[in-house]
Write a protein that holds these residues in place. Structure first.
Motif, PDB file in Angstrom:
ATOM      1  N   UNK A  36       3.728  -8.225   5.467  1.00 15.34           N
ATOM      2  CA  UNK A  36       5.029  -8.420   6.124  1.00 15.34           C
ATOM      3  C   UNK A  36       4.873  -8.415   7.643  1.00 15.34           C
ATOM      4  N   UNK A  37       4.053  -7.506   8.155  1.00 14.70           N
ATOM      5  CA  UNK A  37       3.812  -7.482   9.600  1.00 14.70           C
ATOM      6  C   UNK A  37       3.075  -8.744  10.052  1.00 14.70           C
ATOM      7  N   UNK A  38       2.101  -9.193   9.262  1.00 19.78           N
ATOM      8  CA  UNK A  38       1.382 -10.415   9.592  1.00 19.78           C
ATOM      9  C   UNK A  38       2.333 -11.611   9.585  1.00 19.78           C
ATOM     10  N   UNK A  39       3.219 -11.659   8.621  1.00 23.00           N
ATOM     11  CA  UNK A  39       4.193 -12.752   8.548  1.00 23.00           C
ATOM     12  C   UNK A  39       5.092 -12.744   9.784  1.00 23.00           C
ATOM     13  N   UNK A  40       5.414 -11.568  10.288  1.00 26.42           N
ATOM     14  CA  UNK A  40       6.225 -11.463  11.500  1.00 26.42           C
ATOM     15  C   UNK A  40       5.529 -12.033  12.723  1.00 26.42           C
ATOM     16  N   UNK A  41       4.200 -12.059  12.695  1.00 24.18           N
ATOM     17  CA  UNK A  41       3.427 -12.623  13.804  1.00 24.18           C
ATOM     18  C   UNK A  41       3.208 -14.122  13.655  1.00 24.18           C
ATOM     19  N   UNK A  42       3.634 -14.701  12.551  1.00 21.15           N
ATOM     20  CA  UNK A  42       3.326 -16.097  12.239  1.00 21.15           C
ATOM     21  C   UNK A  42       3.911 -17.086  13.237  1.00 21.15           C
ATOM     22  N   UNK A  43       4.913 -16.683  14.005  1.00 25.25           N
ATOM     23  CA  UNK A  43       5.515 -17.610  14.968  1.00 25.25           C
ATOM     24  C   UNK A  43       4.571 -17.912  16.127  1.00 25.25           C
ATOM     25  N   UNK A  44       3.606 -17.053  16.360  1.00 22.30           N
ATOM     26  CA  UNK A  44       2.649 -17.291  17.434  1.00 22.30           C
ATOM     27  C   UNK A  44       1.314 -17.721  16.865  1.00 22.30           C
ATOM     28  N   UNK A  45       0.507 -18.339  17.696  1.00 25.33           N
ATOM     29  CA  UNK A  45      -0.798 -18.778  17.216  1.00 25.33           C
ATOM     30  C   UNK A  45      -1.925 -17.890  17.732  1.00 25.33           C
ATOM     31  N   UNK A  46      -1.591 -16.873  18.537  1.00 26.37           N
ATOM     32  CA  UNK A  46      -2.620 -15.974  19.041  1.00 26.37           C
ATOM     33  C   UNK A  46      -3.149 -15.108  17.900  1.00 26.37           C
ATOM     34  N   UNK A  47      -4.409 -14.689  18.062  1.00 25.59           N
ATOM     35  CA  UNK A  47      -5.019 -13.807  17.067  1.00 25.59           C
ATOM     36  C   UNK A  47      -4.259 -12.496  16.968  1.00 25.59           C
ATOM     37  N   UNK A  48      -4.408 -11.823  15.835  1.00 25.43           N
ATOM     38  CA  UNK A  48      -3.915 -10.454  15.698  1.00 25.43           C
ATOM     39  C   UNK A  48      -5.113  -9.564  15.404  1.00 25.43           C
ATOM     40  N   UNK A  49      -4.907  -8.273  15.496  1.00 28.87           N
ATOM     41  CA  UNK A  49      -5.972  -7.314  15.228  1.00 28.87           C
ATOM     42  C   UNK A  49      -5.499  -6.314  14.186  1.00 28.87           C
ATOM     43  N   UNK A  50      -6.333  -6.115  13.171  1.00 31.41           N
ATOM     44  CA  UNK A  50      -6.120  -5.032  12.213  1.00 31.41           C
ATOM     45  C   UNK A  50      -7.043  -3.907  12.647  1.00 31.41           C
ATOM     46  N   UNK A  51      -6.462  -2.767  12.956  1.00 34.00           N
ATOM     47  CA  UNK A  51      -7.255  -1.607  13.361  1.00 34.00           C
ATOM     48  C   UNK A  51      -7.431  -0.761  12.106  1.00 34.00           C
ATOM     49  N   UNK A  52      -8.657  -0.721  11.622  1.00 31.62           N
ATOM     50  CA  UNK A  52      -8.941  -0.127  10.317  1.00 31.62           C
ATOM     51  C   UNK A  52      -9.633   1.222  10.464  1.00 31.62           C
ATOM     52  N   UNK A  53      -8.979   2.238   9.977  1.00 33.43           N
ATOM     53  CA  UNK A  53      -9.563   3.576   9.855  1.00 33.43           C
ATOM     54  C   UNK A  53      -9.140   4.040   8.474  1.00 33.43           C
ATOM     55  N   UNK A  54      -9.917   3.635   7.487  1.00 31.93           N
ATOM     56  CA  UNK A  54      -9.456   3.771   6.118  1.00 31.93           C
ATOM     57  C   UNK A  54     -10.412   4.563   5.250  1.00 31.93           C
ATOM     58  N   UNK A  55      -9.842   5.353   4.379  1.00 30.91           N
ATOM     59  CA  UNK A  55     -10.609   6.159   3.445  1.00 30.91           C
ATOM     60  C   UNK A  55     -10.637   5.511   2.071  1.00 30.91           C
ATOM     61  N   UNK A  56     -10.739   4.210   2.033  1.00 26.27           N
ATOM     62  CA  UNK A  56     -10.823   3.501   0.757  1.00 26.27           C
ATOM     63  C   UNK A  56      -9.616   2.630   0.531  1.00 26.27           C
ATOM     64  N   UNK A  57      -9.351   2.383  -0.729  1.00 29.07           N
ATOM     65  CA  UNK A  57      -8.220   1.537  -1.053  1.00 29.07           C
ATOM     66  C   UNK A  57      -8.285   1.017  -2.463  1.00 29.07           C
ATOM     67  N   UNK A  58      -7.389   0.111  -2.771  1.00 26.19           N
ATOM     68  CA  UNK A  58      -7.380  -0.492  -4.092  1.00 26.19           C
ATOM     69  C   UNK A  58      -7.780  -1.954  -3.969  1.00 26.19           C
ATOM     70  N   UNK A  59      -8.525  -2.414  -4.930  1.00 23.77           N
ATOM     71  CA  UNK A  59      -9.022  -3.779  -4.945  1.00 23.77           C
ATOM     72  C   UNK A  59      -7.892  -4.788  -4.813  1.00 23.77           C
ATOM     73  N   UNK A  60      -6.835  -4.619  -5.585  1.00 28.28           N
ATOM     74  CA  UNK A  60      -5.741  -5.592  -5.585  1.00 28.28           C
ATOM     75  C   UNK A  60      -5.062  -5.687  -4.226  1.00 28.28           C
ATOM     76  N   UNK A  61      -4.832  -4.563  -3.568  1.00 28.63           N
ATOM     77  CA  UNK A  61      -4.189  -4.581  -2.252  1.00 28.63           C
ATOM     78  C   UNK A  61      -5.080  -5.259  -1.212  1.00 28.63           C
ATOM     79  N   UNK A  62      -6.365  -4.932  -1.237  1.00 18.06           N
ATOM     80  CA  UNK A  62      -7.291  -5.535  -0.280  1.00 18.06           C
ATOM     81  C   UNK A  62      -7.356  -7.043  -0.487  1.00 18.06           C
ATOM     82  N   UNK A  63      -7.457  -7.490  -1.739  1.00 14.82           N
ATOM     83  CA  UNK A  63      -7.536  -8.929  -2.007  1.00 14.82           C
ATOM     84  C   UNK A  63      -6.232  -9.637  -1.642  1.00 14.82           C
ATOM     85  N   UNK A  64      -5.107  -8.961  -1.798  1.00 13.41           N
ATOM     86  CA  UNK A  64      -3.821  -9.550  -1.402  1.00 13.41           C
ATOM     87  C   UNK A  64      -3.784  -9.789   0.108  1.00 13.41           C
TER      88      UNK A  64
END
Length: 186
Positions: A36-64
């Protein structure tokens, strides 16, 4: 190297990516929140940054999230400064943009585990087939992004070991683009 982050076009991903049904108390960010946040940035063409400090996750969420990255009109850069574990590491390795990690980042891309509970043998076989299919899809995705052969990736990152991949090793495997040494400011 430019480690400047446009904070207006950054998404901080903390805790776990997604949430396991059995562990809803662990801090997490869901794929829905990120896309949803990425979609909110879709109006611009500049890059975005995901700042990742993660203790794991679920396969389905990551692939989504990864699937959504390929639909947006900008590149998704990843910056990690601490932990990047399990499937969350795949976000780092397979992101569409530049992948920068600090020299203190610890990356562990262990096998995908599911809670099988008390089930019969055929269900266990079904889970095993599903996990093998997931592993193969991850290897294919990573091989294309890094130009590193699947055999090397399998040995280094999906071998079930718990030893972290150091940033220097990830750089040699072309899984990250740059290592930022915070202490030396370069």
């Amino acid at each position: 190297m430019n480690t400047t982050i446009d904070w207006k076009r950054a998404i901080f991903m903390y805790g776990r990516v997604g949430v396991d049904e059995d562990d809803s108390t662990t801090p997490h960010v869901s794929a829905k929140e990120v896309t949803e946040q990425m979609a909110g940035f879709a109006s611009g063409s500049e890059d975005i940054t995901l700042i990742l400090h993660s203790l794991g996750g679920t396969y389905d969420d990551v692939m989504e999230i990864l699937s959504f990255e390929h639909l947006v009109p900008f590149r998704t850069n990843i910056f990690s400064f601490g932990c990047c574990l399990g499937e969350a590491a795949i976000l780092l390795f397979a992101s569409t943009g530049c992948r920068i990690v600090s020299s203190g980042t610890r990356i562990t891309a262990t096998d995908v585990f599911e809670d099988v509970g008390f089930v019969n043998a055929s269900k266990i076989q079904g889970y095993a087939r599903m996990l093998e299919q997931r592993r193969e899809s991850l290897l294919h995705f990573l091989e294309r992004r890094s130009d590193t052969p699947q055999e090397v990736l399998r040995e280094k990152i999906l071998n079930g070991g718990s030893r972290p991949i150091l940033p220097s090793e990830a750089l040699k495997l072309n899984l990250v683009d740059e290592v930022f040494d915070v202490l030396q400011h370069n």
